[in-house]
Motif scaffolding. Sequence first.
Motif, PDB file in Angstrom:
ATOM      1  N   PRO A   1       0.807  -1.228   0.000  1.00 21.86           N
ATOM      2  CA  PRO A   1       0.000   0.000   0.000  1.00 21.86           C
ATOM      3  C   PRO A   1       0.835   1.271   0.000  1.00 21.86           C
ATOM      4  O   PRO A   1       0.412   2.289  -0.542  1.00 21.86           O
ATOM      5  N   GLU A   2       2.009   1.223   0.617  1.00 24.95           N
ATOM      6  CA  GLU A   2       2.831   2.428   0.712  1.00 24.95           C
ATOM      7  C   GLU A   2       3.628   2.702  -0.566  1.00 24.95           C
ATOM      8  O   GLU A   2       4.259   3.754  -0.688  1.00 24.95           O
TER       9      GLU A   2
ATOM     10  N   SER B   1       4.551   4.000  -4.116  1.00 30.36           N
ATOM     11  CA  SER B   1       4.055   5.144  -4.885  1.00 30.36           C
ATOM     12  C   SER B   1       3.836   4.756  -6.338  1.00 30.36           C
ATOM     13  O   SER B   1       4.353   3.752  -6.818  1.00 30.36           O
TER      14      SER B   1
END
Length: 328
Positions: A116-117, A119
């Motif tokens: 999820p983190e 980019s």
Amino acid sequence: MSETLLSHAVGAVKRARRTAGRIRRRVERINTVPALGAKGRARPTLKPVHLSVLGGRTFNLAVPSPRRSVEVASAFLIFERRDQRHIVPMELESQPHGPMLLTATAGLRHARHDAPEASGPRLTDGVWRLTVEISDTKGRRARFGINAPVAHAADGPTLSAPPSPSSGAVFRPMRSVDGQSMIKVTGPRVGAELIAFDLRWDRISVRGRLLAGASPAEFTTEAVRRGGTNSVPIRTEWDGDRFAFDVPLDAMANGRGKGVWDIQMRSGRNRIKIGRRLSDVRHPKKVFRTPFRTIATQGGALLRVHAHLTAAGNLAVSSTVISTKETV
């Protein structure tokens, strides 16, 4: 040159041209998807100077500006699929000769299988249309499609559309039947990716990770003798989706002079082989070469072993017992 030889030469040239034509049409079919419906009238298009997905996930685009540089205030690259949109700012690069270039670089991520983190645009499975939106200094906006580059039949040491090394998803540049550039996203299948194996003097240590959200609790690890049904269980340590184990060379060599073993994981009746697939290497067996090693195991056996990758990129271990005075 005799008439017979000349006739053969002309025939060979015609056959070569027909073969090249068939290959070109096949490549175009493989890399072509249906046209996606767009609201309103057909958009004008831009011919890219460069369009690629490098390293399995880094999207690169450069297109000439259809406006004079003094008129362009900003430009954006838009990934569109149904009601989903991801917007990437584009750089405005002046050129000493010719029109200004609009460029974009973005790390593509899979919506489900990348962290999820991470980019970058998070894309779901399916086909995504590419659009360039330009705003001028008066606040007016114009949208442009992107012409698809000519498809080439890749025949080199690397894959034209390798999987993403982070998730295993494939982001493949495609063309629609109306000649527009698309990105086709295919999510990863459940698999076991080999990270590394260490050849030591007394053992072979293997490290890897599961792909596509597979649960470690569902899998056991084993070495399966090629050409037979014999298998040896492998004790595996887990850290999340990452695993590590030592190849059980003593058990594999017990009562057998020579053999080749495939290292794999089992979940019920399903088996997945551990291998190196998240790379752009077309022929892993030819590239990832490993040495033979003489290993003295903890059980007292002396073995000549070869941990290697098969042509399909799967991990295999060949083992041969070396006779000594104690074993004769």
